[in-house]
Design a protein around this motif. Structure first.
Motif, PDB file in Angstrom:
ATOM      1  N   ASP A  93       0.866  -1.175   0.000  1.00  0.00           N
ATOM      2  CA  ASP A  93       0.000   0.000   0.000  1.00  0.00           C
ATOM      3  C   ASP A  93       0.910   1.234   0.000  1.00  0.00           C
ATOM      4  O   ASP A  93       2.107   1.123  -0.278  1.00  0.00           O
ATOM      5  CB  ASP A  93      -0.958  -0.022   1.188  1.00  0.00           C
ATOM      6  N   GLU A  94       0.355   2.393   0.303  1.00  0.00           N
ATOM      7  CA  GLU A  94       1.163   3.613   0.203  1.00  0.00           C
ATOM      8  C   GLU A  94       1.647   4.079   1.570  1.00  0.00           C
ATOM      9  O   GLU A  94       1.903   5.273   1.771  1.00  0.00           O
ATOM     10  CB  GLU A  94       0.352   4.708  -0.496  1.00  0.00           C
ATOM     11  N   GLU A  95       1.785   3.161   2.524  1.00  0.00           N
ATOM     12  CA  GLU A  95       2.320   3.533   3.833  1.00  0.00           C
ATOM     13  C   GLU A  95       3.752   4.039   3.650  1.00  0.00           C
ATOM     14  O   GLU A  95       4.637   3.301   3.205  1.00  0.00           O
ATOM     15  CB  GLU A  95       2.287   2.339   4.775  1.00  0.00           C
ATOM     16  N   HIS A 117      -6.111  -0.433  -1.843  1.00  0.00           N
ATOM     17  CA  HIS A 117      -5.772   0.625  -0.903  1.00  0.00           C
ATOM     18  C   HIS A 117      -5.838   1.992  -1.586  1.00  0.00           C
ATOM     19  O   HIS A 117      -6.231   2.986  -0.955  1.00  0.00           O
ATOM     20  CB  HIS A 117      -4.373   0.396  -0.332  1.00  0.00           C
ATOM     21  N   THR A 118      -5.459   2.049  -2.860  1.00  0.00           N
ATOM     22  CA  THR A 118      -5.508   3.322  -3.580  1.00  0.00           C
ATOM     23  C   THR A 118      -6.933   3.828  -3.682  1.00  0.00           C
ATOM     24  O   THR A 118      -7.211   5.018  -3.455  1.00  0.00           O
ATOM     25  CB  THR A 118      -4.900   3.172  -4.988  1.00  0.00           C
ATOM     26  N   LYS A 120      -9.389   3.108  -1.673  1.00  0.00           N
ATOM     27  CA  LYS A 120      -9.814   3.521  -0.331  1.00  0.00           C
ATOM     28  C   LYS A 120      -9.314   4.929  -0.021  1.00  0.00           C
ATOM     29  O   LYS A 120     -10.043   5.736   0.572  1.00  0.00           O
ATOM     30  CB  LYS A 120      -9.298   2.529   0.711  1.00  0.00           C
ATOM     31  N   ASN A 121      -8.078   5.229  -0.422  1.00  0.00           N
ATOM     32  CA  ASN A 121      -7.543   6.586  -0.215  1.00  0.00           C
ATOM     33  C   ASN A 121      -8.337   7.618  -1.005  1.00  0.00           C
ATOM     34  O   ASN A 121      -8.637   8.711  -0.511  1.00  0.00           O
ATOM     35  CB  ASN A 121      -6.074   6.637  -0.628  1.00  0.00           C
ATOM     36  N   LEU A 124     -11.745   8.235   0.670  1.00  0.00           N
ATOM     37  CA  LEU A 124     -11.631   9.118   1.834  1.00  0.00           C
ATOM     38  C   LEU A 124     -11.520  10.576   1.411  1.00  0.00           C
ATOM     39  O   LEU A 124     -12.141  11.461   2.017  1.00  0.00           O
ATOM     40  CB  LEU A 124     -10.415   8.723   2.671  1.00  0.00           C
ATOM     41  N   LYS A 125     -10.737  10.824   0.367  1.00  0.00           N
ATOM     42  CA  LYS A 125     -10.592  12.196  -0.118  1.00  0.00           C
ATOM     43  C   LYS A 125     -11.911  12.726  -0.665  1.00  0.00           C
ATOM     44  O   LYS A 125     -12.296  13.878  -0.394  1.00  0.00           O
ATOM     45  CB  LYS A 125      -9.512  12.250  -1.206  1.00  0.00           C
ATOM     46  N   TYR A 175      -5.748  16.808  -6.133  1.00  0.00           N
ATOM     47  CA  TYR A 175      -5.376  15.681  -5.276  1.00  0.00           C
ATOM     48  C   TYR A 175      -4.903  14.498  -6.120  1.00  0.00           C
ATOM     49  O   TYR A 175      -3.873  13.880  -5.816  1.00  0.00           O
ATOM     50  CB  TYR A 175      -6.576  15.266  -4.420  1.00  0.00           C
ATOM     51  N   ASN A 179      -1.224  12.872  -5.721  1.00  0.00           N
ATOM     52  CA  ASN A 179      -1.133  11.681  -4.875  1.00  0.00           C
ATOM     53  C   ASN A 179      -1.332  10.352  -5.593  1.00  0.00           C
ATOM     54  O   ASN A 179      -0.906   9.314  -5.072  1.00  0.00           O
ATOM     55  CB  ASN A 179      -2.166  11.781  -3.746  1.00  0.00           C
TER      56      ASN A 179
END
Length: 296
Positions: A93-95, A117-118, A120-121, A124-125, A175, A179
């Motif tokens: 993921d992007e941790e 995971h991308t 999900k990010n 959220l945005k 964004y 990102n």
């Protein structure tokens, strides 16, 4: 398990090996990060995906880059062949702690970003920007997957321009460009095809391995670090035996690629592969036969 990994490194007759790194939670007063890899001499079928094996785990109290660098340096020390391997692709993921540690310890191994995971990010945005309805979120989700399934980066850019002109807000476009787009060339299907991968990747298999760990340790949630280490060792030991059984066609659903099956005849007496160690073959056979009742 390191020996199993080494057998698959720098092989021209196998697909690229996906090595996944993911951190799991809610096991104790610490985190557990697992590094797993896909055993590529098996077929990867919809009904029988190739096995995923646990290579190494790391217990840590804080998700720091320095901590993950320590972990990855230990892996590098145990398996120095990994650093120069030509058929490995990391997936995470992007941790930031994991990403930065990977770039520092294994700078020559490419990395792809987990699409789940991308998304999900991104979700959220979008919610922070006021996009909360299921139908609206689905539109963005469909558009994201349309983007990463393009046939080339040029086509990706053309489709992205269409979305940005039609219904993307200026804040979301800013964004996305800051990102998400920087990782697109390591995430899009067009970029993964050179590794023999024809679909976008995720860390689902690493998380499935984490699920094994959680089922082993979640109750009563008072396990110490030693319990985690001993229990994880048992999980990996069983996985090694299952992989060996599957290579010999005994009691497992994983399907070894056809061209390698002659190397794993459990009754063979001659040495078909000059790289085989006959003593090890006999030991493997004894272990496999002795585990029939335990693992079937």
């Amino acid at each position: 398990m390191a020996d199993e990994l080494k057998k698959l490194l720098n092989r021209n007759d196998l697909p690229a090996m996906i090595v996944e790194i993911d951190t799991t939670f809610d096991i104790g007063n610490y985190y557990v990060t697992w590094m797993t890899f896909r055993v590529t001499d098996f077929y990867d079928l919809e009904t029988s995906p190739m096995p995923t094996a646990g290579l190494a785990c790391f217990i840590h109290s804080k998700k720091l880059q320095a901590s993950h660098e320590y972990f990855l340096n230990m892996v590098n020390e145990e398996i120095p062949e990994l650093k120069s391997a030509t058929n490995v692709l990391f997936c995470s993921d992007e941790e930031a702690a994991i990403v930065n540690a990977l770039e520092k310890v294994f700078p020559n191994i490419p990395r792809t970003r987990c699409h789940i995971h991308t998304w999900k990010n991104i979700k959220l945005k979008l919610r922070s920007l006021g996009v909360t309805g299921k139908s609206s979120l689905k539109v963005y989700k469909d558009q994201f997957y349309q983007l990463i399934n393009q046939k080339s980066y040029v086509e990706f850019r053309a489709v992205l321009r269409t979305f940005s002109l039609n219904n993307w807000s200026a804040d979301f476009l800013k964004y996305f460009k800051a990102n998400i787009e920087p990782d697109i060339n390591n995430m899009g299907v067009w970029s993964l095809q050179k590794y023999g991968v024809n679909f976008h990747l995720s860390t689902n298999r690493a998380e499935s391995f984490n699920a094994l760990v959680k089922r082993r340790f979640m109750k009563p949630r008072n396990y110490g670090e030693d319990d985690i280490i001993l229990g994880s060792s048992e999980l990996v030991r069983r996985q090694v035996l299952r992989i060996r059984r599957a290579r010999y066609g005994i009691g497992e659903s994983w399907l070894l690629q056809k061209e390698f099956r002659h190397l794993y005849d459990i009754n063979r007496e001659d040495k078909l592969n000059p790289d085989d160690d006959e003593d090890q073959h006999e030991l493997d056979t004894e272990q496999i036969q002795s585990q029939d009742v335990l693992l079937v």
